[in-house]
Design a protein around this motif. Structure first.
Motif, PDB file in Angstrom:
ATOM      1  N   UNK A  12       0.813  -1.210   0.000  1.00  0.00           N
ATOM      2  CA  UNK A  12       0.000   0.000   0.000  1.00  0.00           C
ATOM      3  C   UNK A  12       0.851   1.266   0.000  1.00  0.00           C
ATOM      4  N   UNK A  13       1.877   1.298   0.810  1.00  0.00           N
ATOM      5  CA  UNK A  13       2.740   2.480   0.881  1.00  0.00           C
ATOM      6  C   UNK A  13       3.334   2.801  -0.496  1.00  0.00           C
ATOM      7  N   UNK A  14       3.899   1.787  -1.150  1.00  0.00           N
ATOM      8  CA  UNK A  14       4.494   2.022  -2.463  1.00  0.00           C
ATOM      9  C   UNK A  14       3.457   2.429  -3.498  1.00  0.00           C
ATOM     10  N   UNK A  15       2.284   1.828  -3.431  1.00  0.00           N
ATOM     11  CA  UNK A  15       1.216   2.211  -4.359  1.00  0.00           C
ATOM     12  C   UNK A  15       0.818   3.672  -4.165  1.00  0.00           C
ATOM     13  N   UNK A  16       0.702   4.079  -2.922  1.00  0.00           N
ATOM     14  CA  UNK A  16       0.348   5.473  -2.639  1.00  0.00           C
ATOM     15  C   UNK A  16       1.418   6.408  -3.182  1.00  0.00           C
ATOM     16  N   UNK A  17       2.674   6.101  -2.922  1.00  0.00           N
ATOM     17  CA  UNK A  17       3.754   6.955  -3.422  1.00  0.00           C
ATOM     18  C   UNK A  17       3.763   6.994  -4.942  1.00  0.00           C
ATOM     19  N   UNK A  18       3.544   5.855  -5.574  1.00  0.00           N
ATOM     20  CA  UNK A  18       3.545   5.795  -7.037  1.00  0.00           C
ATOM     21  C   UNK A  18       2.392   6.621  -7.608  1.00  0.00           C
ATOM     22  N   UNK A  19       1.207   6.502  -7.000  1.00  0.00           N
ATOM     23  CA  UNK A  19       0.061   7.286  -7.468  1.00  0.00           C
ATOM     24  C   UNK A  19       0.310   8.786  -7.293  1.00  0.00           C
ATOM     25  N   UNK A  20       0.895   9.151  -6.149  1.00  0.00           N
ATOM     26  CA  UNK A  20       1.156  10.571  -5.904  1.00  0.00           C
ATOM     27  C   UNK A  20       2.282  11.091  -6.783  1.00  0.00           C
ATOM     28  N   UNK A  21       3.172  10.219  -7.229  1.00  0.00           N
ATOM     29  CA  UNK A  21       4.206  10.629  -8.173  1.00  0.00           C
ATOM     30  C   UNK A  21       3.556  11.034  -9.497  1.00  0.00           C
ATOM     31  N   UNK A  22       2.469  10.354  -9.841  1.00  0.00           N
ATOM     32  CA  UNK A  22       1.763  10.669 -11.083  1.00  0.00           C
ATOM     33  C   UNK A  22       1.049  12.012 -10.989  1.00  0.00           C
ATOM     34  N   UNK A  23       0.395  12.246  -9.851  1.00  0.00           N
ATOM     35  CA  UNK A  23      -0.298  13.517  -9.634  1.00  0.00           C
ATOM     36  C   UNK A  23      -0.840  13.559  -8.203  1.00  0.00           C
ATOM     37  N   UNK A  24      -1.009  14.759  -7.656  1.00  0.00           N
ATOM     38  CA  UNK A  24      -1.584  14.875  -6.310  1.00  0.00           C
ATOM     39  C   UNK A  24      -2.999  14.287  -6.287  1.00  0.00           C
ATOM     40  N   UNK A  25      -3.360  13.714  -5.153  1.00  0.00           N
ATOM     41  CA  UNK A  25      -4.675  13.079  -5.009  1.00  0.00           C
ATOM     42  C   UNK A  25      -5.177  13.231  -3.575  1.00  0.00           C
ATOM     43  N   UNK A  26      -6.499  13.147  -3.449  1.00  0.00           N
ATOM     44  CA  UNK A  26      -7.117  13.057  -2.134  1.00  0.00           C
ATOM     45  C   UNK A  26      -7.080  11.597  -1.703  1.00  0.00           C
ATOM     46  N   UNK A  27      -7.276  11.349  -0.429  1.00  0.00           N
ATOM     47  CA  UNK A  27      -7.276   9.984   0.068  1.00  0.00           C
ATOM     48  C   UNK A  27      -8.302   9.108  -0.627  1.00  0.00           C
ATOM     49  N   UNK A  28      -9.502   9.635  -0.834  1.00  0.00           N
ATOM     50  CA  UNK A  28     -10.558   8.866  -1.490  1.00  0.00           C
ATOM     51  C   UNK A  28     -10.182   8.533  -2.926  1.00  0.00           C
ATOM     52  N   UNK A  29      -9.441   9.438  -3.589  1.00  0.00           N
ATOM     53  CA  UNK A  29      -8.987   9.173  -4.959  1.00  0.00           C
ATOM     54  C   UNK A  29      -7.986   8.019  -4.967  1.00  0.00           C
TER      55      UNK A  29
END
Length: 135
Positions: A12-29
């Motif tokens: 989960x941690x890596x997925x979150x970092x990878x998604x945020x690397x793509x673009x900023x997001x809210x938690x629900x996103x």
């Protein structure tokens, strides 16, 4: 809990970092994007995501923006740099094959989804055409 879900929670941690690397997001996103990425197999709970976001913010790998979205920091990028795609290092032949694959994808994708990206795709096509014509 199945072994697959346990492994996913560990990622989960890596997925979150990878998604945020793509673009900023809210938690629900983040929750929704992981659900879509896993084709409905895994939807992390808010009880997993939000405490982890808070911890990651404390560690300085992400930051919360004024609009409520989270963004990756340079420290976060350093943590997952091994997961990030490097600038294209393949051959021209490989790139042409990838373009063929993208064309096949566009032929199969729902036209309504494609339409919302039409202008950007046409812009990119013009840029590619300009590069190729000047070769």
């Amino acid at each position: 809990m199945s072994e697959l879900i346990a492994k996913q929670k560990g990622r989960l941690r890596n997925l979150i970092l990878w998604l945020l690397w793509q673009s900023p997001r809210r938690g629900i996103d983040i929750i929704d994007d992981i659900y879509k990425m896993t084709w409905g197999w895994w939807k992390p709970s808010p009880g997993s995501v939000y405490p982890l976001l808070a911890k990651m913010e404390e560690e300085g790998v992400i930051e919360k923006l004024d609009d409520g979205r989270y963004s990756i920091t340079q420290k976060g990028i350093e943590e997952i740099k091994y997961l990030l795609p490097s600038r294209y290092s393949g051959s021209v032949e490989d790139a042409v094959e990838e373009l063929k694959g993208i064309l096949m994808f566009f032929k199969e994708v729902d036209r309504n989804k494609l339409h919302s990206h039409k202008e950007k795709i046409l812009e990119l096509l013009k840029l590619i055409q300009g590069v190729v014509e000047n070769a």
